[in-house]
Design an enzyme around this catalytic site. Structure first.
Site, short mmCIF file in Angstrom:
data_model
loop_
_atom_site.label_atom_id
_atom_site.label_comp_id
_atom_site.label_asym_id
_atom_site.label_seq_id
_atom_site.Cartn_x
_atom_site.Cartn_y
_atom_site.Cartn_z
CD GLN A 1 -2.76 2.48 6.97
OE1 GLN A 1 -3.31 2.82 8.01
NE2 GLN A 1 -3.41 2.40 5.82
NE ARG B 1 0.33 1.34 3.38
CZ ARG B 1 1.28 2.19 3.63
NH1 ARG B 1 2.54 1.79 3.70
NH2 ARG B 1 1.04 3.47 3.80
N GLY B 2 0.28 2.40 -0.11
CA GLY B 2 1.07 3.61 -0.28
C GLY B 2 1.17 3.90 -1.78
CB ALA B 3 0.37 6.96 -3.72
NE ARG C 1 -6.10 0.93 -1.59
CZ ARG C 1 -5.49 1.45 -0.51
NH1 ARG C 1 -4.20 1.24 -0.32
NH2 ARG C 1 -6.15 2.18 0.36
CG ASN D 1 -2.01 11.56 2.77
OD1 ASN D 1 -1.46 10.68 2.09
ND2 ASN D 1 -1.67 11.76 4.02
CE LYS D 2 -4.87 5.60 4.76
NZ LYS D 2 -5.87 4.74 4.06
CG ASP E 1 -2.91 8.03 -1.32
OD1 ASP E 1 -2.65 8.49 -0.19
OD2 ASP E 1 -2.71 6.85 -1.65
O1 MRU Z 1 -4.41 3.17 2.42
P1 MRU Z 1 -2.93 3.35 2.26
O2 MRU Z 1 -2.12 2.76 3.36
O3 MRU Z 1 -2.46 2.94 0.88
O4 MRU Z 1 -2.74 4.93 2.34
C1 MRU Z 1 -1.46 5.45 2.19
C2 MRU Z 1 -1.41 6.92 2.34
O5 MRU Z 1 -2.41 7.59 2.48
C3 MRU Z 1 -0.06 7.54 2.23
O6 MRU Z 1 0.02 8.65 3.06
C4 MRU Z 1 0.15 7.98 0.79
O7 MRU Z 1 -0.07 6.92 -0.08
C5 MRU Z 1 1.48 8.53 0.58
S1 MRU Z 1 2.67 7.23 0.56
C6 MRU Z 1 4.19 7.78 0.21
#
Ligand code: MRU
Length: 347
Positions: A199, A51-53, A94, A250-251, A240
């Protein structure tokens, strides 16, 4: 850079397979899963193995390599047509992180230009490796740009995990935090635990402890009183998807932090590579926000924690308006006071 601060990497290509560090099991177990089929890679993205963009984008690029291998083996010279369905599956894994579409599109443009008679795997693998290594290089560049914005001895808060685990390595927000710590700009990090996937507690604290960077975990509800106590200088987060006017998805919870930060005169820094910018969207309300299963809120680690039958809202992301952000840090440079005009500086 001390090598120790650059040692976590969640994505590997090994023995002709994609290997992902299973982020659902961290920090208790370090388990690697192997992938040979792109449909399984799509499922791994949906299920949060990775996970993470930026990490999702890199993973999808390797997924395209696996799709091409299968297409060549099963369809021969008609392999390009056989790529359509697996790539659509990867793209749907996603919805919010635009890096996923950016990486798939980069791979698609490359293979569409190839002759039908050429085995595509090796050429696509080279491109996936390039996407991977460019991401790590971008994180180092952003780390320095972000660190340069900080005064000495800052105390910072981060949300979710925008670290090595969310990227090819080093991290976006945690890249700035790693570099800032080395440069003497940061002396303490607060990490929001980040419900419902945790996370922050599971991944961010694990990464920072691994690198011996002082970190204190808090429930995100503690952010307002932390800011009111005067113990915070910056909120530093990843993204994201960023729209042309500088709005940031973002999250979920990031928007709440940005409002609190404005009220308490705490600065907000968003750190993301330009692959996270969706120039086609003008405004944050155009960003598709992933709605995940309510069970992720009503259950924790397989245990029911809310009354059976509870209806839960579970948006994975929220949108922070550009007006609440002090700086967007990219590998191409820093945008201060992001807005439609200032964002053009990094286009
Ligand atoms: O749901 P996730 O864990 O994929 O969400 C991740 C985030 O929101 C991060 O902050 C974002 O992707 C930036 S990662 C470098």
């Amino acid at each position: 850079m001390d090598k120790q601060l650059d040692s976590i990497q969640p994505i590997k290509w090994q023995d002709n397979r994609l290997c992902l560090l299973d982020q659902r099991r961290l920090p208790l177990e370090q388990t690697w899963l192997d992938y040979e089929y792109s449909d399984d890679v799509a499922a791994a993205i949906t299920d949060m193995v990775v996970r993470g963009a930026p990490a999702i984008g890199i993973t999808a690029a390797y997924g395209v390599v696996l799709a091409a291998r299968h297409a060549w083996n099963t369809a021969g010279v008609n392999w390009k047509q056989a790529m359509t369905a697996p790539l659509a599956h990867l793209a749907a894994s996603r919805p919010t992180a635009v890096n996923l579409h950016w990486a798939i599109e980069r791979m698609r443009q490359l293979y569409l230009a190839l002759p039908n008679e050429i085995t595509p795997e090796a050429i696509l693998l080279q491109e996936a490796h390039a996407i991977h290594s460019e991401d790590i290089a971008a994180n180092h560049a952003m780390g320095q740009f972000g660190s340069d914005l900080l005064a000495d001895n800052c105390r910072v808060l981060t949300h979710c995990n925008a670290g090595a685990l969310a990227t090819g390595g080093f991290g976006t927000a945690l890249g700035v935090i790693r570099q800032g710590y080395v440069d003497g700009k940061i002396n303490h990090v607060y990490a929001d635990e980040t419900r419902p996937w945790l996370q922050g507690s599971r991944l961010t604290v694990w990464e920072l402890q691994h690198d011996d960077i002082p970190v204190t975990l808090q429930a995100e509800g503690a952010a307002a009183s932390l800011m009111a106590s005067g113990q915070l200088d910056w909120v530093i987060v990843g993204a994201d998807r960023i729209t042309a006017n500088g709005d940031v998805a973002n999250k979920v919870g990031t928007y709440m932090l940005a409002i609190l930060a404005k009220y308490h005169n705490v600065k907000v820094m968003v750190v993301a590579p330009t692959s996270t910018i969706d120039w086609a969207l003008q405004h944050g309300d155009e960003i598709p926000i992933e709605q995940r299963d309510g069970q992720e809120v009503t259950m924790l680690a397989g245990q029911q924690i809310a009354p059976v039958g509870t209806v839960a809202l579970n948006p994975a992301f929220d949108v922070t308006p550009a007006s609440l952000i002090d700086a967007i840090v990219t590998e191409k440079g820093v945008v201060l006071s992001p807005a439609i005009e200032t964002m053009k500086l990094i286009k």
